[in-house]
Design a protein around this motif. Structure first.
Motif, PDB file in Angstrom:
ATOM      1  N   PHE A 150       0.853  -1.176   0.000  1.00  0.00           N
ATOM      2  CA  PHE A 150       0.000   0.000   0.000  1.00  0.00           C
ATOM      3  C   PHE A 150       0.891   1.227   0.000  1.00  0.00           C
ATOM      4  O   PHE A 150       1.781   1.352   0.836  1.00  0.00           O
ATOM      5  N   ILE A 151       0.661   2.106  -0.951  1.00  0.00           N
ATOM      6  CA  ILE A 151       1.381   3.370  -1.008  1.00  0.00           C
ATOM      7  C   ILE A 151       0.383   4.475  -0.715  1.00  0.00           C
ATOM      8  O   ILE A 151      -0.659   4.571  -1.375  1.00  0.00           O
ATOM      9  N   ASP A 152       0.683   5.290   0.264  1.00  0.00           N
ATOM     10  CA  ASP A 152      -0.160   6.443   0.561  1.00  0.00           C
ATOM     11  C   ASP A 152       0.012   7.435  -0.589  1.00  0.00           C
ATOM     12  O   ASP A 152       1.066   8.058  -0.743  1.00  0.00           O
ATOM     13  N   ALA A 153      -1.001   7.556  -1.431  1.00  0.00           N
ATOM     14  CA  ALA A 153      -0.915   8.364  -2.642  1.00  0.00           C
ATOM     15  C   ALA A 153      -0.611   9.828  -2.338  1.00  0.00           C
ATOM     16  O   ALA A 153       0.177  10.465  -3.048  1.00  0.00           O
ATOM     17  N   GLU A 154      -1.195  10.358  -1.283  1.00  0.00           N
ATOM     18  CA  GLU A 154      -0.970  11.765  -0.953  1.00  0.00           C
ATOM     19  C   GLU A 154       0.482  12.019  -0.554  1.00  0.00           C
ATOM     20  O   GLU A 154       1.125  12.959  -1.026  1.00  0.00           O
ATOM     21  N   LYS A 155       1.024  11.156   0.306  1.00  0.00           N
ATOM     22  CA  LYS A 155       2.422  11.310   0.724  1.00  0.00           C
ATOM     23  C   LYS A 155       3.368  11.108  -0.452  1.00  0.00           C
ATOM     24  O   LYS A 155       4.346  11.834  -0.612  1.00  0.00           O
TER      25      LYS A 155
END
Length: 85
Positions: free
Chosen positions: A6-11
């Motif tokens: 999971f990649i935090d899209a915002e970060k």
């Protein structure tokens, strides 16, 4: 069963946007740069995940000598063995 990534899209987007001190000239160049950035990010991410797994095994293993109990020479031998992978 393996967990998904999971990649935090915002970060990720924020870090990508702040990583470049100069503007990118075209949308195609922006996409190309983002793909390169993502490749570097995922390479580092999975390398760290692999390291953490190896470290966890070495510190929690009931059958092997723990890092903290090894002599310097034993530790160097173990690190050389791990670097083969």
């Amino acid at each position: 069963m393996e967990k998904g990534t999971f990649i935090d899209a915002e970060k990720f987007a924020f870090n990508f946007a702040t990583a470049f001190s100069h503007p990118i000239s075209s949308q195609a160049d922006t996409v190309r740069a983002a793909k390169k950035y993502l490749l570097k990010y995922l390479t580092a991410y999975y390398l760290v995940e692999e390291f953490n797994g190896i470290e966890q095994t070495n510190f929690n293993s009931k059958t092997e000598t723990h890092f903290k109990d090894m002599t310097f020479d034993e530790l160097m031998h173990r690190v050389q063995h791990l670097n083969k992978y």
